[in-house]
Design a protein around this motif. Structure first.
Motif, PDB file in Angstrom:
ATOM      1  N   ASN A  51       0.825  -1.206   0.000  1.00  0.00           N
ATOM      2  CA  ASN A  51       0.000   0.000   0.000  1.00  0.00           C
ATOM      3  C   ASN A  51       0.861   1.259   0.000  1.00  0.00           C
ATOM      4  OD1 ASN A  51      -2.457  -1.225  -0.172  1.00  0.00           O
ATOM      5  ND2 ASN A  51      -2.870  -1.172   2.030  1.00  0.00           N
ATOM      6  N   GLU A  52       1.946   1.235   0.780  1.00  0.00           N
ATOM      7  CA  GLU A  52       2.848   2.384   0.810  1.00  0.00           C
ATOM      8  C   GLU A  52       3.519   2.581  -0.536  1.00  0.00           C
ATOM      9  OE1 GLU A  52       5.556   2.044   4.092  1.00  0.00           O
ATOM     10  OE2 GLU A  52       3.914   1.876   5.538  1.00  0.00           O
ATOM     11  N   SER A  53       3.887   1.497  -1.199  1.00  0.00           N
ATOM     12  CA  SER A  53       4.509   1.587  -2.517  1.00  0.00           C
ATOM     13  C   SER A  53       3.535   2.155  -3.536  1.00  0.00           C
ATOM     14  CB  SER A  53       4.997   0.217  -2.983  1.00  0.00           C
ATOM     15  OG  SER A  53       6.027  -0.242  -2.166  1.00  0.00           O
ATOM     16  N   LEU A  54       2.292   1.727  -3.483  1.00  0.00           N
ATOM     17  CA  LEU A  54       1.280   2.239  -4.410  1.00  0.00           C
ATOM     18  C   LEU A  54       0.991   3.710  -4.153  1.00  0.00           C
ATOM     19  CD1 LEU A  54      -1.249  -0.730  -4.668  1.00  0.00           C
ATOM     20  CD2 LEU A  54       0.322   0.109  -6.421  1.00  0.00           C
ATOM     21  N   PRO A 111      -4.838  11.818  -5.070  1.00  0.00           N
ATOM     22  CA  PRO A 111      -3.897  10.971  -4.333  1.00  0.00           C
ATOM     23  C   PRO A 111      -4.131  11.088  -2.842  1.00  0.00           C
ATOM     24  CG  PRO A 111      -2.789  12.932  -5.115  1.00  0.00           C
ATOM     25  CD  PRO A 111      -4.170  12.945  -5.711  1.00  0.00           C
ATOM     26  N   LYS A 112      -3.714  10.085  -2.105  1.00  0.00           N
ATOM     27  CA  LYS A 112      -3.896  10.096  -0.656  1.00  0.00           C
ATOM     28  C   LYS A 112      -2.726  10.730   0.025  1.00  0.00           C
ATOM     29  CE  LYS A 112      -6.845   6.213  -0.872  1.00  0.00           C
ATOM     30  NZ  LYS A 112      -7.719   5.423  -0.257  1.00  0.00           N
TER      31      LYS A 112
END
Length: 183
Positions: free
Chosen positions: A4-7, A182-183
């Motif tokens: 998730n962090e990579s995405l 984006p988040k």
């Protein structure tokens, strides 16, 4: 968790690149009016701040200015290079970085009854700072008085930039409602 962090990181990199590229495209969508052309760059500068936040927005504009300094023809009229930064419009390029950062302050997780009004107010503050830097540089390079610098570098463009601010806030709010950011 790591995936998730990579995405999220990849998503932010894509948005950063896209917004820098759109700012360059905005430089080509212009009408020449004296030494400072009327372009769509301010719209994309404000979008960069709103979408990426203060730090991310400034990074987007640093990437854009850096591309121009490196020789890519991304400035208005297909210009590039360090000499352009030293010219009459150089202050506006530096002002864009500050404008994106200031406009991005609207995205801080502050509670607001009217979030669109918060976006507009931070956007207005960003516009004021961008013009302060740009007009000061214009005055210095052209060696004119303040009235002439304001007449050439501010008055013809301010009404259009207010329209661009309204459009940027509307597009940002729409994209936020549709969860496209984006988040």
């Amino acid at each position: 968790m790591q995936q998730n962090e990579s995405l999220t990181s990849l998503n932010r990199m894509v948005w950063t690149s896209l917004l820098a590229a759109l700012t360059a495209v905005g430089a080509y969508l212009q009408l020449p009016l004296g030494p400072i052309p009327f372009s769509l760059q301010p719209f994309f500068v404000m979008m960069a701040g709103l979408i990426m936040g203060p730090v991310g927005g400034a990074i987007v504009l640093c990437l854009y200015v850096g591309a121009g300094l490196a020789g890519l023809p991304v400035f208005v009229g297909g210009k590039s290079g360090f000499a352009h930064l030293l010219g009459p419009t150089g202050g506006f390029l530096i002002g864009f970085i500050a404008q994106a950062a200031i406009t991005g302050m609207a995205t801080r997780k502050l509670e607001a009854r009217l979030p669109w009004l918060r976006d507009v107010l931070w956007g207005l503050f960003g516009i004021v700072v961008m013009y302060a830097i740009g007009v000061a540089r214009l005055k210095m390079v052209l060696d004119v008085d303040w009235l002439k610098a304001l007449t050439v570098g501010f008055l013809p463009f301010a009404p259009g930039d207010l329209v661009k601010l309204a459009a940027a806030v509307a597009v940002y709010r729409f994209m936020q409602d549709k969860r496209l950011l984006p988040k």
